[in-house]
Design a protein around this motif. Structure first.
Motif, PDB file in Angstrom:
ATOM      1  N   ARG A 187     134.873 -56.034  20.319  1.00 50.69           N
ATOM      2  CA  ARG A 187     134.452 -56.891  19.218  1.00 50.69           C
ATOM      3  C   ARG A 187     135.517 -57.879  18.761  1.00 50.69           C
ATOM      4  NH1 ARG A 187     130.317 -55.770  15.982  1.00 50.69           N
ATOM      5  NH2 ARG A 187     131.511 -56.293  14.116  1.00 50.69           N
TER       6      ARG A 187
ATOM      7  N   GLU B 146     126.713 -61.399  16.070  1.00 58.81           N
ATOM      8  CA  GLU B 146     125.934 -60.210  15.732  1.00 58.81           C
ATOM      9  C   GLU B 146     125.986 -59.951  14.228  1.00 58.81           C
ATOM     10  OE1 GLU B 146     127.508 -57.020  18.010  1.00 58.81           O
ATOM     11  OE2 GLU B 146     126.462 -57.561  19.865  1.00 58.81           O
ATOM     12  N   GLU B 147     127.182 -60.068  13.657  1.00 56.06           N
ATOM     13  CA  GLU B 147     127.335 -59.857  12.230  1.00 56.06           C
ATOM     14  C   GLU B 147     126.691 -60.985  11.439  1.00 56.06           C
ATOM     15  OE1 GLU B 147     128.296 -58.047   8.683  1.00 56.06           O
ATOM     16  OE2 GLU B 147     128.314 -57.247  10.742  1.00 56.06           O
TER      17      GLU B 147
ATOM     18  N   LYS C 179     124.037 -62.647  12.146  1.00 55.71           N
ATOM     19  CA  LYS C 179     122.582 -62.441  12.049  1.00 55.71           C
ATOM     20  C   LYS C 179     122.254 -61.547  10.860  1.00 55.71           C
ATOM     21  CE  LYS C 179     121.551 -62.949  16.989  1.00 55.71           C
ATOM     22  NZ  LYS C 179     121.066 -62.263  18.216  1.00 55.71           N
ATOM     23  N   ARG C 180     123.024 -60.484  10.694  1.00 54.95           N
ATOM     24  CA  ARG C 180     122.762 -59.584   9.572  1.00 54.95           C
ATOM     25  C   ARG C 180     123.035 -60.276   8.241  1.00 54.95           C
ATOM     26  NH1 ARG C 180     124.882 -55.816  13.366  1.00 54.95           N
ATOM     27  NH2 ARG C 180     127.037 -56.186  12.703  1.00 54.95           N
ATOM     28  N   ARG C 181     124.128 -61.040   8.190  1.00 51.57           N
ATOM     29  CA  ARG C 181     124.466 -61.722   6.939  1.00 51.57           C
ATOM     30  C   ARG C 181     123.403 -62.765   6.578  1.00 51.57           C
ATOM     31  NH1 ARG C 181     130.030 -61.497   5.312  1.00 51.57           N
ATOM     32  NH2 ARG C 181     130.917 -59.567   6.187  1.00 51.57           N
ATOM     33  N   HIS C 182     122.950 -63.515   7.583  1.00 42.86           N
ATOM     34  CA  HIS C 182     121.967 -64.577   7.322  1.00 42.86           C
ATOM     35  C   HIS C 182     120.644 -63.987   6.855  1.00 42.86           C
ATOM     36  CE1 HIS C 182     118.996 -67.739   8.422  1.00 42.86           C
ATOM     37  NE2 HIS C 182     119.939 -68.536   7.899  1.00 42.86           N
ATOM     38  N   SER C 183     120.245 -62.851   7.468  1.00 42.34           N
ATOM     39  CA  SER C 183     118.989 -62.209   7.061  1.00 42.34           C
ATOM     40  C   SER C 183     119.085 -61.713   5.625  1.00 42.34           C
ATOM     41  CB  SER C 183     118.682 -61.029   7.984  1.00 42.34           C
ATOM     42  OG  SER C 183     118.483 -61.481   9.302  1.00 42.34           O
ATOM     43  N   ARG C 184     120.224 -61.192   5.243  1.00 42.04           N
ATOM     44  CA  ARG C 184     120.399 -60.697   3.882  1.00 42.04           C
ATOM     45  C   ARG C 184     120.373 -61.853   2.872  1.00 42.04           C
ATOM     46  NH1 ARG C 184     125.034 -58.211   4.373  1.00 42.04           N
ATOM     47  NH2 ARG C 184     126.329 -59.700   3.243  1.00 42.04           N
TER      48      ARG C 184
ATOM     49  N   ARG D 111     116.898 -62.785   2.047  1.00 43.65           N
ATOM     50  CA  ARG D 111     116.245 -61.820   1.144  1.00 43.65           C
ATOM     51  C   ARG D 111     116.779 -61.945  -0.277  1.00 43.65           C
ATOM     52  NH1 ARG D 111     117.356 -58.337   5.490  1.00 43.65           N
ATOM     53  NH2 ARG D 111     119.052 -57.377   4.277  1.00 43.65           N
TER      54      ARG D 111
ATOM     55  N   GLU E  31     131.081 -66.172   2.415  1.00 42.84           N
ATOM     56  CA  GLU E  31     130.011 -65.483   1.709  1.00 42.84           C
ATOM     57  C   GLU E  31     129.875 -66.034   0.288  1.00 42.84           C
ATOM     58  OE1 GLU E  31     126.994 -62.595   1.961  1.00 42.84           O
ATOM     59  OE2 GLU E  31     128.464 -63.093   3.495  1.00 42.84           O
TER      60      GLU E  31
END
Length: 578
Positions: free
Chosen positions: A404, A419-420, A422-427, A430, A491
């Motif tokens: 990584r 990869e990270e 994608k998770r941050r953007h999805s959150r 929301r 962020e």
């Protein structure tokens, strides 16, 4: 035969002994008819051993003598004739049914004849010999047996014990005392009852105390003893020492239980695919297998060398107590075994190739029984297995880190970053929150390698890496995409915050100037920024594309600047600032 001297009842002081021993020929007159009909066998023989008379119960024997079947009789006749008062002798003869033993009483008569009174004592003799053999057999068995014989009376008191004694006691030390005096648990009335049981019992285990104070387990069998009138008068039996047998059985049972529990624990650990979850599984399985309150596992941090909590109960108070035990273990470098608060703690270090890599703290309630040797052996085996699992977890973390991170800078690599991301953007979508994606590219970097060499280029990359790390928050992401390309995720940053951060980076990156290839081509950075607005429906791919395109627009317009992309869907150019 009739007495001629009747007893005078009026004369009670008469000396009957003198009267009875006085010889009177008339007293010995025998009626031939009585002799012939007597139930007892009677034979009269002459001096040559020829039968002259035999009553009905002696005819067979007399015929045998006449036929010469019993030559021993002739010797008896001669001795009787030459011995005052006659002789009594036991003789054994061969008969059809085997052998017969007769007690022969030979009495000489006044006519130089001999009267023989035979009595068959075969059964008596056989019974006597059987009894003697039985007693000898009993003595031999008792002597060679590990068991000892005993007998108690109706009160339960020992009245007999094998002569060699038992359990280190002499027989005299036991006889006259109650079994309860020798029981390991003197209040164990059930065990004491075996020694005064009125019914037969077999192989009842009873724990005794040896003369040296050590424990002994005896297997006791007993049977009641009754008088001729059928009254119970005591109990007798045998007891043999089965202490070693019980010890071996206990060891085997303990070993089997230990193997069963360890199989359960190891299987639980092996069922986990994630090495980090293996430690959690080991903690939970050990807690269940050993019936302890908590099992806390600490793992060595591969970077700092400190022992950190890796698995345990969610009980913060329990974990704090476990930390106290760990601290004490690190100070003394020994196994921890003590009461702390409401717990009994047993702490063991974990090792891999003689290197300490962690610790396991087993926490029992304070009133929990003292752990057995078997349970302690399980704890040791668990610590050994956990040591291996910790090393696997460390190796897994190393591999995961290598997969990584960028090998030179230690920053996230391209794959890990996106990869990270994608998770941050999805959150963000929301939570309806802002964020900024910032592409950073070094200006004139190739000239640094061409003129000063690749070492200088590597130093420049590491310098910029430190500048970026010094100007981000823990919640931000920093990655090296490859070569001289970097990317930041800020962020919660809106346009104003992103612009302020870009200005700071432009200012701090001036330190790169010392690596420049020449004065006309200074080493610096160009930055492209795309801001995700809270209400934006923009996809991650679109956000990345806006940031990348903005960075190249900055490059095209002269480098050494930063630009902020126009809003999604807008045809306006990026806002370029110095």
């Amino acid at each position: 035969m009739t007495s001629r001297h009747p007893v005078d009842p009026q004369n009670q002081n008469t000396n009957f002994a003198d009267d009875l021993t006085n010889y009177d020929a008339d007293v010995f007159t025998l009626d031939p008819k009585v002799m012939a009909e007597a139930e007892a066998p009677v034979i009269v023989m002459d001096a040559k051993g020829v039968p002259l008379f035999a009553n009905k119960n002696a005819v067979g024997f007399a015929n045998g003598i006449r036929d010469g079947l019993f030559p021993e009789i002739y010797q008896l006749i001669r001795r009787a004739l030459t011995t005052p008062g006659g002789v009594v002798e036991l003789m054994t003869f061969e008969v059809q049914r085997g052998t017969a033993t007769l007690e022969l009483t030979a009495l000489p008569t006044t006519k130089n004849e001999v009267m023989i009174l035979p009595r068959d004592v075969s059964m008596d003799r056989n019974l006597r010999e059987a009894l003697i053999d039985s007693r000898q057999r009993y003595r031999d068995i008792v002597e060679v047996s590990s068991a000892f014989a005993w007998e108690t009376d109706e009160t339960g008191k020992f009245i007999f014990v094998s002569p060699r004694g038992a359990l280190g006691y002499r027989a005299d030390d036991i006889v006259g005392r109650f079994p309860g005096k020798f029981l390991l648990d003197t209040a164990d009335q059930d065990s004491e009852h075996v020694f005064r049981s009125q019914k037969a019992v077999r192989d009842v285990p009873v724990w005794f105390r040896r003369s040296n104070g050590r424990d002994a387990c005896l297997s006791v069998s007993s049977t009641p003893v009754y008088s001729r009138e059928g009254v119970w008068i005591g109990t007798r039996g045998l007891a043999h020492d089965i202490t070693e047998q019980r010890r071996r059985e206990s060891e085997v049972a303990t070993a089997r239980n230990r193997d069963r529990l360890m199989t359960y624990i190891v299987r639980t650990m092996r069922d986990e695919i994630d090495p980090l979850m293996v430690l959690k599984g080991a903690s939970e399985a050990s807690t269940r297998a050993l019936a302890c309150s908590h099992c806390v596992i600490f793992k060595r941090n591969d970077e700092t060398g400190d022992l950190e909590l890796a698995a345990g109960d969610a009980d913060k108070a329990a974990n704090e107590i476990a930390h106290q035990a760990l601290h004490q273990m690190q100070k003394t470098n020994e196994t921890f075994d003590a009461h702390v608060g409401n717990y009994r703690l047993i702490g063991l270090s974990c090792h891999y190739h003689q290197r300490n890599n962690g610790a396991v703290i087993f926490m029992f309630d304070a009133d929990h029984p003292e752990p057995t040797d078997g349970e302690r052996a399980i704890m040791t085996e668990v610590a050994d297995q956990v040591g291996i699992a910790i090393e696997q977890a460390i190796q897994h973390e190393r591999i995961l880190t290598l997969s990584r991170t960028d090998g030179m800078t230690g920053l996230l690599n391209r794959r890990a970053f996106f990869e990270e991301l994608k998770r941050r953007h999805s959150r963000l979508r929301r939570e309806n929150a802002p964020a900024a994606l910032m592409y950073v590219d070094m200006d004139n970097f190739k000239l640094v390698n061409d003129i000063h060499g690749h070492q200088a280029g590597d130093d420049a990359i590491l310098t910029l890496t430190q500048v970026l790390l010094d100007n981000v928050r823990p919640s931000d992401l920093v990655a090296r995409l490859g070569g001289d390309e970097f990317v930041l995720w800020l962020e919660g940053a809106d346009i104003a915050a992103a612009s302020a951060r870009a200005k700071t980076l432009m200012k701090e990156s001036a330190v790169l100037g010392k690596y420049s290839g020449d004065a006309e081509h200074p080493l610096g950075i160009s930055v492209g920024i795309a801001v995700h607005e809270p209400d934006s429906k923009e996809t991650l791919e679109q956000l990345v594309q806006r940031a990348d395109q903005t960075m190249y627009q900055v490059k095209k317009l002269g480098k050494g600047r930063f630009g902020i992309a126009a809003a999604p869907g807008s045809k306006d150019p990026a806002k370029i600032e110095v």
